[in-house]
Scaffold this active site. Sequence first.
Site, PDB file in Angstrom:
ATOM      1  N   LYS A 114     -26.587  12.620  20.611  1.00 17.95           N
ATOM      2  CA  LYS A 114     -27.237  11.428  19.470  1.00 17.95           C
ATOM      3  C   LYS A 114     -28.240  12.424  18.884  1.00 17.95           C
ATOM      4  CE  LYS A 114     -26.547   7.633  18.337  1.00 17.95           C
ATOM      5  NZ  LYS A 114     -25.503   6.525  18.488  1.00 17.95           N
ATOM      6  N   ASP A 135     -25.140   5.674  12.599  1.00 14.21           N
ATOM      7  CA  ASP A 135     -25.628   5.027  13.370  1.00 14.21           C
ATOM      8  C   ASP A 135     -26.587   4.038  12.674  1.00 14.21           C
ATOM      9  OD1 ASP A 135     -25.636   4.510  16.626  1.00 14.21           O
ATOM     10  OD2 ASP A 135     -27.629   3.947  16.010  1.00 14.21           O
TER      11      ASP A 135
HETATM   12  P1  NDP Z   1     -26.862  -1.006  10.805  1.00 18.18           P
HETATM   13  O1  NDP Z   1     -28.019   0.126  10.369  1.00 18.18           O
HETATM   14  O2  NDP Z   1     -25.617  -0.675   9.749  1.00 18.18           O
HETATM   15  O3  NDP Z   1     -27.188  -2.375  11.238  1.00 18.18           O
HETATM   16  C1  NDP Z   1     -28.184  -2.529  12.044  1.00 18.18           C
HETATM   17  C2  NDP Z   1     -28.369  -4.216  12.074  1.00 18.18           C
HETATM   18  O4  NDP Z   1     -29.100  -4.624  13.003  1.00 18.18           O
HETATM   19  C3  NDP Z   1     -28.982  -4.514  10.580  1.00 18.18           C
HETATM   20  O5  NDP Z   1     -28.608  -5.892  10.191  1.00 18.18           O
HETATM   21  C4  NDP Z   1     -30.593  -4.692  11.360  1.00 18.18           C
HETATM   22  O6  NDP Z   1     -31.362  -5.627  10.352  1.00 18.18           O
HETATM   23  C5  NDP Z   1     -30.303  -5.320  12.267  1.00 18.18           C
HETATM   24  N1  NDP Z   1     -31.425  -4.977  13.261  1.00 18.18           N
HETATM   25  C6  NDP Z   1     -32.339  -3.979  13.465  1.00 18.18           C
HETATM   26  N2  NDP Z   1     -32.905  -4.192  14.170  1.00 18.18           N
HETATM   27  C7  NDP Z   1     -32.930  -5.410  14.621  1.00 18.18           C
HETATM   28  C8  NDP Z   1     -33.763  -6.240  15.472  1.00 18.18           C
HETATM   29  N3  NDP Z   1     -34.673  -5.873  16.371  1.00 18.18           N
HETATM   30  N4  NDP Z   1     -33.228  -7.632  15.444  1.00 18.18           N
HETATM   31  C9  NDP Z   1     -32.396  -8.193  15.117  1.00 18.18           C
HETATM   32  N5  NDP Z   1     -31.787  -7.231  14.260  1.00 18.18           N
HETATM   33  C10 NDP Z   1     -32.064  -6.008  13.945  1.00 18.18           C
HETATM   34  O7  NDP Z   1     -26.512  -0.234  12.207  1.00 18.18           O
HETATM   35  P2  NDP Z   1     -24.911  -0.117  12.813  1.00 18.18           P
HETATM   36  O8  NDP Z   1     -24.335  -1.445  12.457  1.00 18.18           O
HETATM   37  O9  NDP Z   1     -24.234   1.162  12.704  1.00 18.18           O
HETATM   38  O10 NDP Z   1     -25.453  -0.138  14.336  1.00 18.18           O
HETATM   39  C11 NDP Z   1     -25.715  -1.444  15.128  1.00 18.18           C
HETATM   40  C12 NDP Z   1     -25.654  -1.196  16.375  1.00 18.18           C
HETATM   41  O11 NDP Z   1     -24.385  -0.589  16.996  1.00 18.18           O
HETATM   42  C13 NDP Z   1     -26.560  -0.086  17.345  1.00 18.18           C
HETATM   43  O12 NDP Z   1     -26.946  -0.308  18.401  1.00 18.18           O
HETATM   44  C14 NDP Z   1     -25.598   1.326  17.179  1.00 18.18           C
HETATM   45  O13 NDP Z   1     -26.024   2.045  18.079  1.00 18.18           O
HETATM   46  C15 NDP Z   1     -24.216   0.819  17.709  1.00 18.18           C
HETATM   47  N6  NDP Z   1     -23.091   1.332  17.224  1.00 18.18           N
HETATM   48  C16 NDP Z   1     -23.036   1.742  16.042  1.00 18.18           C
HETATM   49  C17 NDP Z   1     -21.806   2.606  15.876  1.00 18.18           C
HETATM   50  C18 NDP Z   1     -21.531   2.949  14.536  1.00 18.18           C
HETATM   51  O14 NDP Z   1     -20.144   3.330  14.083  1.00 18.18           O
HETATM   52  N7  NDP Z   1     -22.172   2.705  13.410  1.00 18.18           N
HETATM   53  C19 NDP Z   1     -20.838   2.946  16.997  1.00 18.18           C
HETATM   54  C20 NDP Z   1     -21.109   2.389  18.208  1.00 18.18           C
HETATM   55  C21 NDP Z   1     -22.391   1.632  18.369  1.00 18.18           C
HETATM   56  P3  NDP Z   1     -32.132  -4.833   9.151  1.00 18.18           P
HETATM   57  O15 NDP Z   1     -31.119  -3.783   8.208  1.00 18.18           O
HETATM   58  O16 NDP Z   1     -32.696  -5.962   8.227  1.00 18.18           O
HETATM   59  O17 NDP Z   1     -33.116  -4.010   9.678  1.00 18.18           O
HETATM   60  O1  2IT Z   2     -22.977   5.019  19.224  1.00 17.75           O
HETATM   61  C1  2IT Z   2     -21.824   5.412  18.460  1.00 17.75           C
HETATM   62  O2  2IT Z   2     -20.920   5.640  19.311  1.00 17.75           O
HETATM   63  C2  2IT Z   2     -21.903   5.892  17.283  1.00 17.75           C
HETATM   64  N1  2IT Z   2     -23.225   5.810  16.780  1.00 17.75           N
HETATM   65  C3  2IT Z   2     -20.933   6.547  16.586  1.00 17.75           C
HETATM   66  C4  2IT Z   2     -20.743   7.858  17.071  1.00 17.75           C
HETATM   67  C5  2IT Z   2     -19.508   8.755  16.157  1.00 17.75           C
HETATM   68  O3  2IT Z   2     -19.692  10.093  16.569  1.00 17.75           O
HETATM   69  O4  2IT Z   2     -18.941   8.306  15.805  1.00 17.75           O
END
Ligand code: NDP
Ligand code: 2IT
Length: 445
Positions: free
Chosen positions: A124, A164
């Site tokens: 990460k 992420d």
């Molecule tokens: P984004 O940046 O696209 O979205 C994050 C979202 O969460 C935004 O809507 C943000 O709001 C909101 N947010 C952030 N902090 C808070 C908080 N304290 N309370 C409520 N809402 C909050 O990120 P992702 O969708 O990519 O990631 C979201 C989660 O999923 C993370 O935990 C990430 O590690 C996990 N994840 C992501 C993957 C991926 O492929 N992207 C894969 C696997 C897991 P705002 O924008 O207004 O701050």
């Molecule tokens: O938490 C996760 O699994 C991710 N942010 C995606 C990692 C990846 O390499 O696609």
Amino acid sequence: MNVDKLMIELEKKHPGEVEYLQAVREVVESIEEVYNQNPQFEAAGIIERLVEPDKIITFKVPWVDDQGQTHVNLGHRVQFNNAIGPYKGGIRFHPSVNLSSLKFLGFEQIFKNSLTTLPMGGAKGGSDFNPKGKSQQEIMRFCHSFMIQLWKNLGPDMDIPAGDIGVGGREVGYMFGMHKKLTGEHVGVFTGKGRNWGGSLIRPEATGYGAVYFAQEMLKAKGESIEGKVASVSGFGNVSWGAIKKLNHLGAKVVTISGPDGYIYDPEGISGEKIDYLLELRASNQDIAKPYSYEFPNAQFHEGKRPWEVKCDLAFPCAIQNELDENDAKNLVDNGCKVVSEGANMPCTPEAIDLLLENKVLYGPGKAANAGGVATSGLEQTQNAMKLNWPAEEVEEKLRQIMVSIHDSCANYGKESDGYINYMKGANIAGFMKVASAMLDQGVI
Ligand code: NDP
Ligand code: 2IT
């Protein structure tokens, strides 16, 4: 292995790294029994080697804003374990990023990637840079500076980052561009790339889709389906968006989204033009929850609150770590929620998980439920290596099959005597066994 002794030693070495210690404790408690049944693990020091990252790279990221002012952020890449494949995992840009959060995420990634069935190690990276309110040019300069520092440590057979929180297709594009410039090579060193230049056609949707497919499998095992269920989702980022799309597609009604400022409850359901409107707000870098309630007056904005107080059948925490605590879990249980499928990494606190398990809620831990994102990254790498582009339907079918297989591995190791499946225990053991066996094969390195 003695869990308490191990954790005391670890806390001494890494004081204050709360999230990292939380993630390690959950895994070691789950695997303790199988670990101790296999004395070869102890002899080879598997757990002592597994809980420490192979390497941490920390660097400064200087950049200049649109007014000509210079700023300096910190960047890190935690290369945790490459026993079963090259390091793989996302990059996070968020003010809360520090070594504790990146170590927890990198540690989780080892087991998640192992569960996908694909050959990927765990890593990460990220920075405490806050992309909110920054211009496109500022984002580009930051991404370029970040990559100038990191590029030597990356490669398609060494370490392959992705997105992420705060890092989506745009940021991946800028970082990939600088990597290409510095190496002179157009190689699959990132996943989540643009669809026209090597990206998988459904990588943006894949994490959310996968979390819904995982919930579908948990329900199927109980003879139930997603159709007609009411779902609560948190966040409205990449993962929430994908989950909401798939939930609507499978006939559920999604009644919440949230941001750091509060949540929206829309009893009529969030779909169609409402999602388009949310995407527009997001693209223009605005808060989403409050403006949504002005645009769709039947929806209510609950300032400073989290969506878990709303009555729902299915809950999808898709925002950030520790966003669902014991009190939230109690609200969900009291309101009859049947499924919690974690789109985010470690969104439930340990106390919340205990309560969900005690009440036999179907709880899909992030390392299983959100593994569809990195699994599709793995498929993107395969396409890049083969110099092929698969159609979206083909990738989605592969993703669905992978989620079924992850569900079955968790069920295999997590089934209890009364038939209840403890998916957390199952995911931790299944993920661990494959990595531990590879580490045994490769000797003490
Ligand atoms: P984004 O940046 O696209 O979205 C994050 C979202 O969460 C935004 O809507 C943000 O709001 C909101 N947010 C952030 N902090 C808070 C908080 N304290 N309370 C409520 N809402 C909050 O990120 P992702 O969708 O990519 O990631 C979201 C989660 O999923 C993370 O935990 C990430 O590690 C996990 N994840 C992501 C993957 C991926 O492929 N992207 C894969 C696997 C897991 P705002 O924008 O207004 O701050
Ligand atoms: O938490 C996760 O699994 C991710 N942010 C995606 C990692 C990846 O390499 O696609």
